[in-house]
Design a protein around this motif. Structure first.
Motif, PDB file in Angstrom:
ATOM      1  N   TYR A 139       0.822  -1.211   0.000  1.00  0.00           N
ATOM      2  CA  TYR A 139       0.000   0.000   0.000  1.00  0.00           C
ATOM      3  C   TYR A 139       0.860   1.266   0.000  1.00  0.00           C
ATOM      4  O   TYR A 139       0.539   2.245  -0.662  1.00  0.00           O
ATOM      5  CB  TYR A 139      -0.909  -0.034   1.239  1.00  0.00           C
ATOM      6  N   LEU A 140       1.954   1.216   0.755  1.00  0.00           N
ATOM      7  CA  LEU A 140       2.679   2.467   0.995  1.00  0.00           C
ATOM      8  C   LEU A 140       3.960   2.640   0.178  1.00  0.00           C
ATOM      9  O   LEU A 140       4.425   3.762  -0.019  1.00  0.00           O
ATOM     10  CB  LEU A 140       3.048   2.515   2.495  1.00  0.00           C
ATOM     11  N   SER A 141       4.558   1.519  -0.286  1.00  0.00           N
ATOM     12  CA  SER A 141       5.946   1.684  -0.773  1.00  0.00           C
ATOM     13  C   SER A 141       6.087   1.669  -2.285  1.00  0.00           C
ATOM     14  O   SER A 141       5.273   1.115  -3.012  1.00  0.00           O
ATOM     15  CB  SER A 141       6.837   0.587  -0.167  1.00  0.00           C
ATOM     16  N   ASP A 142       7.173   2.294  -2.735  1.00  0.00           N
ATOM     17  CA  ASP A 142       7.544   2.287  -4.157  1.00  0.00           C
ATOM     18  C   ASP A 142       8.560   1.180  -4.416  1.00  0.00           C
ATOM     19  O   ASP A 142       8.598   0.598  -5.492  1.00  0.00           O
ATOM     20  CB  ASP A 142       8.177   3.625  -4.532  1.00  0.00           C
ATOM     21  N   PHE A 143       9.429   0.942  -3.420  1.00  0.00           N
ATOM     22  CA  PHE A 143      10.474  -0.076  -3.569  1.00  0.00           C
ATOM     23  C   PHE A 143      10.409  -1.020  -2.372  1.00  0.00           C
ATOM     24  O   PHE A 143      10.104  -0.598  -1.259  1.00  0.00           O
ATOM     25  CB  PHE A 143      11.870   0.567  -3.647  1.00  0.00           C
TER      26      PHE A 143
END
Ligand SMILES: Nc1ncnc2c1ncn2[C@@H]1O[C@H](COP(=O)(O)OP(=O)(O)OP(=O)(O)O)[C@@H](O)[C@H]1O
Ligand SMILES: [Mg+2]
Length: 353
Positions: free
Chosen positions: A248-252
């Motif tokens: 939900y929160l991360s790009d990597f």
């Protein structure tokens, strides 16, 4: 050896991660070992033993993005966070923050660091708000504390920052005069977040920010973190054992197992096409709210987390891996680029389904 290029100091090591303009933090080959203390025995001549809590971890964190560190309990997530923030400096490795070397692994020595500037720019939300909030202080004093030490400003300006931070995390003026014991779990976590954003940092390390909360409050805190990131242009390192939170929160995504990174890459690619058997297991075992979308486990996890004092030879995951072959028991796998931007430390990454 160091060379100085303009403002940016670059460690001249061939195997060092390249420092790009868009990175706020580059940590390379970080190790954190804890020596095991033994009872007093003057006749004990055995070699000292170490807990290898973090073993050769390299990560880069691009500005304005979220990098999630994912892994099960005891895999070294908090130790890595404390090493990066120099709260518990690494045993060896290199850390470059905002273009400056803050830790130089040669000899494991700390550089001369301007801690005031460092902690103005880098803040942490600790794993357990119950133990990280002083129960004797009112909420307003808890939030003001880092500002007093880090910002050279008058009391009135600090009061204004405290009130703004409270508002930003969805608490009211009335909460400012309460003690932490008079707050709910979600409110305590909001106070911990307000304290971290008050000095206006650039990088915030969030250690399990929602694991102690129930599902509905978890969702509120995750949305709060997203809106704070946009409003204050924050970069996050998110530590979690929950793959849904990371998604939900991360790009990597950086997946850790027993102190080492086993897989890393853009979150969407890793979740859509995990290449390491451990990541496959984590994804397969995550609860799926829609029963129609649920599939049977394709990768079974067996056995227990290995000892970080005497890790298994070869790949640390081999005793629990249903695909393990002879090479996995003999040779430590390197973190290799399997597809563009996605790395996995598995000898069989191309072979396994
Ligand atoms: N100060 C210490 N001295 C000795 N060993 C330690 C110390 N701190 C942590 N460890 C060990 O290092 C390993 C990693 O611990 P760490 O707290 O980083 O795990 P974690 O991934 O954050 O786990 P959790 O999800 O339960 O918070 C564990 O085996 C732990 O027992
Ligand atoms: Mg932890």
């Amino acid at each position: 050896m160091l060379s100085i290029l303009g403002r940016i100091e670059i460690v001249s090591l061939t195997d060092m991660l390249e420092v790009r303009d868009e990175d706020i933090l580059v940590a390379s080959h970080l190790k954190k070992y804890y020596r095991i203390r033994r009872g007093f025995n003057p006749f004990d001549r055995s070699k000292p033993k170490f807990v290898r809590a973090v073993e050769d971890v390299s990560i880069r964190v691009p500005k304005g993005k979220t990098v999630a560190i994912l892994g099960e309990s005891g895999c070294g997530k908090t130790t890595l966070a404390r090493a990066i923030t120099l709260l518990s400096p690494p045993t060896s490795g290199h850390i470059i923050f905002d273009g400056r070397v803050i830790f130089d692994g040669e000899g494991g020595k700390l550089r001369k660091v301007n801690y005031k500037k460092l902690y103005r720019d880098m803040q942490m939300v600790f794993q357990d708000p119950d133990s990280s909030l002083d129960p004797r202080l009112k909420v307003k004093d808890i939030i003001a504390e880092p500002c007093k030490g880090l910002l050279d400003i008058e009391k009135e300006a600090i009061d204004a920052i405290v009130m703004e931070s409270l508002k930003a995390v969805g608490l009211s003026q009335e909460h400012a005069y309460r003690l932490p014991t008079h707050l709910s779990g979600g409110q305590k976590q909001r106070v911990a977040i307000a304290r971290a954003i008050a000095p206006q940092p650039r990088l915030v390390i969030l250690d399990e920010p929602t694991s102690a909360l129930d599902a509905s409050v978890q969702a509120q805190i995750l949305n709060l973190l997203l809106s704070l990131q946009t409003n204050y242009n924050l970069t996050y390192i998110l530590i979690t054992h929950n793959i849904s939170v990371a998604e939900y929160l991360s790009d990597f995504l950086v997946v850790m197992y027993a102190g080492s990174v086993v897989e890393q890459g853009p979150t969407a690619s890793v979740i859509a096409n995990p290449r390491h058997p451990y990541t496959k297991t984590l994804i397969a075992s995550a609860p799926i709210p829609n029963p129609l979308k649920r599939t049977l486990l394709t990768t079974e996890i067996i056995g227990e987390v290995p000892s970080v004092i005497n890790p298994p030879s070869g790949c640390k995951f081999n005793p629990r891996c249903s695909y393990a072959e002879q090479i996995c028991r003999e040779k430590i796998p390197e973190l290799r680029e399997i597809s563009p931007g996605q790395f996995a430390a598995c000898h069989l990454a191309e072979k396994i389904p």
